[in-house]
Write an enzyme that holds these catalytic residues in place. Structure first.
Site, PDB file in Angstrom:
ATOM      1  N   MET A  30     -10.673  54.589  44.687  1.00 54.57           N
ATOM      2  CA  MET A  30      -9.223  54.402  44.564  1.00 54.57           C
ATOM      3  C   MET A  30      -8.656  55.342  43.499  1.00 54.57           C
ATOM      4  O   MET A  30      -7.531  55.147  43.025  1.00 54.57           O
ATOM      5  CB  MET A  30      -8.910  52.945  44.219  1.00 54.57           C
ATOM      6  N   HIS A  37     -17.634  57.235  39.060  1.00 58.40           N
ATOM      7  CA  HIS A  37     -17.376  57.784  40.394  1.00 58.40           C
ATOM      8  C   HIS A  37     -18.197  59.061  40.644  1.00 58.40           C
ATOM      9  O   HIS A  37     -18.772  59.231  41.714  1.00 58.40           O
ATOM     10  CB  HIS A  37     -15.889  58.127  40.551  1.00 58.40           C
ATOM     11  N   ARG A 186      -9.627  50.525  35.388  1.00 58.78           N
ATOM     12  CA  ARG A 186      -8.746  49.540  34.727  1.00 58.78           C
ATOM     13  C   ARG A 186      -8.921  49.511  33.208  1.00 58.78           C
ATOM     14  O   ARG A 186      -8.082  48.940  32.514  1.00 58.78           O
ATOM     15  CB  ARG A 186      -8.974  48.142  35.313  1.00 58.78           C
TER      16      ARG A 186
HETATM   17  P1  AMP Z   1     -12.979  52.083  42.658  1.00 56.66           P
HETATM   18  O1  AMP Z   1     -12.311  53.405  42.569  1.00 56.66           O
HETATM   19  O2  AMP Z   1     -12.903  51.279  41.393  1.00 56.66           O
HETATM   20  O3  AMP Z   1     -12.602  51.313  43.898  1.00 56.66           O
HETATM   21  O4  AMP Z   1     -14.526  52.380  42.807  1.00 56.66           O
HETATM   22  C1  AMP Z   1     -15.024  53.257  43.774  1.00 56.66           C
HETATM   23  C2  AMP Z   1     -16.542  53.210  43.736  1.00 56.66           C
HETATM   24  O5  AMP Z   1     -17.000  53.560  42.440  1.00 56.66           O
HETATM   25  C3  AMP Z   1     -17.103  51.804  44.039  1.00 56.66           C
HETATM   26  O6  AMP Z   1     -18.266  51.929  44.843  1.00 56.66           O
HETATM   27  C4  AMP Z   1     -17.436  51.295  42.660  1.00 56.66           C
HETATM   28  O7  AMP Z   1     -18.475  50.327  42.650  1.00 56.66           O
HETATM   29  C5  AMP Z   1     -17.910  52.569  41.973  1.00 56.66           C
HETATM   30  N1  AMP Z   1     -17.826  52.447  40.510  1.00 56.66           N
HETATM   31  C6  AMP Z   1     -16.756  52.047  39.775  1.00 56.66           C
HETATM   32  N2  AMP Z   1     -17.078  52.006  38.464  1.00 56.66           N
HETATM   33  C7  AMP Z   1     -18.390  52.374  38.381  1.00 56.66           C
HETATM   34  C8  AMP Z   1     -19.309  52.518  37.298  1.00 56.66           C
HETATM   35  N3  AMP Z   1     -18.967  52.274  36.035  1.00 56.66           N
HETATM   36  N4  AMP Z   1     -20.570  52.919  37.578  1.00 56.66           N
HETATM   37  C9  AMP Z   1     -20.950  53.170  38.868  1.00 56.66           C
HETATM   38  N5  AMP Z   1     -20.132  53.046  39.930  1.00 56.66           N
HETATM   39  C10 AMP Z   1     -18.866  52.657  39.697  1.00 56.66           C
END
Ligand code: AMP
Length: 289
Positions: A30, A37, A186
């Site tokens: 997102m 990421h 966040r």
């Molecule tokens: P998001 O943009 O928050 O929807 O996350 C996109 C992807 O990045 C999802 O598969 C999350 O689990 C992964 N993700 C987010 N934060 C982390 C982190 N600190 N370590 C590893 N993967 C992450």
């Protein structure tokens, strides 16, 4: 790095890559990217030749409209991160490209009963629906998700099996700040005081690790220790501190072969999650968080 905004353009570029026998790796996000990421892109690169990242703040997975409107966004910064990570194509659709009077959604039963599923009504339906659409648009060979969102990753693995998506799911480790805070888009919303207090989440998990590697197996004992540490961080509220079976995500009473301790709490208006996976190696517990 190509940035494409339409499904048609994305399919055209991917058709060309597939003609060259390239394996497609996919990382859905997102945006407001961080090293968590980009670590997923690194994992994808190990097993594929052409890396696709989607950036789409998926409105239908937000149970709280304020959370959606305040979700951090910064595309220029995201492009820099993605380019640095070696992404070949960013898929950047807008709402109307993804949702045009859509009436279909995807659910994964029981795996979403507990943890975030119990606290964020409709959230996972929105996630599985968008991920299904993205899988059909990108048609990746492999897709990488973070352990950070463990309920999401496990449920997507099940969805892919149940619905016969021809994609391999990889679950990659949680990337943390130096002091232990799990990276999250966040985190930007945290005041410096809230950020310090939020360290209680990873401290709680560290305490659980100490207890578990010391031989403790009682769920009650471990969870009350974790809760105690989290409460020391004075969260505004705690959604859950739970021990669940890895495969069913149902609560269990004691440490078992493969299980998860998962936590969620609010610091101010910001909801943070964290977790630890416990496996066993020759009978000895191994904690990954
Ligand atoms: P998001 O943009 O928050 O929807 O996350 C996109 C992807 O990045 C999802 O598969 C999350 O689990 C992964 N993700 C987010 N934060 C982390 C982190 N600190 N370590 C590893 N993967 C992450």
């Amino acid at each position: 790095m190509e940035v494409v905004r339409t499904i048609g353009q994305a399919r055209e570029i991917l058709r060309t890559a597939r003609k060259k026998d390239m394996r497609i790796g996919f990382v859905p996000t997102m945006g407001y990217l961080h090293r968590g990421h980009t670590s997923l892109v690194d994992e994808a690169k190990k097993v594929s030749d052409f890396q696709v990242m989607s950036i789409f703040v998926n409105k239908i997975q937000f149970n709280d409209p304020k959370d959606f409107s305040s979700y951090p966004r910064d595309l220029e910064r995201d492009f820099d991160y993605a380019k640095g990570a070696g992404v070949d194509m960013i898929f950047l659709p807008d709402d109307s490209e993804m949702y045009n009077n859509h009436l279909t959604s995807v659910d994964v039963a029981t795996l979403t009963d507990n943890l975030c599923g119990a606290h964020r009504p409709g959230h996972f339906r929105g996630v599985f629906t968008v991920v299904s659409k993205l899988f059909n648009i990108i048609q990746p060979d492999v897709a990488v998700f973070g352990q950070k969102d463990i309920q999401q990753a496990i449920s997507i693995q099940k969805m892919v099996t149940d619905l016969n998506f021809p994609v391999t799911i990889i679950i990659a480790p949680i990337i943390r700040e130096g002091d232990g805070l799990a990276m999250s888009s966040r985190n930007k919303h945290l005041s410096s005081d809230q950020r310090t207090r939020a360290l209680a989440l990873s401290s709680g998990l560290k305490t659980a690790e100490r207890l578990i590697t010391g031989g403790e197996t009682s769920g009650d004992t471990i969870l009350s220790a974790v809760r105690g540490i989290i409460e020391e961080g004075r969260p505004d509220s705690i959604d859950y501190v739970s021990l669940v079976n890895y495969h069913t995500l149902q609560p269990i009473d004691a440490i078992s072969d493969t299980c998860v301790i998962a936590v969620a709490a609010f610091f101010g208006a910001t909801r943070l999650i964290d977790n630890m996976i416990i496996t066993h190696d020759h009978g000895r517990p191994v904690c990954r968080f």
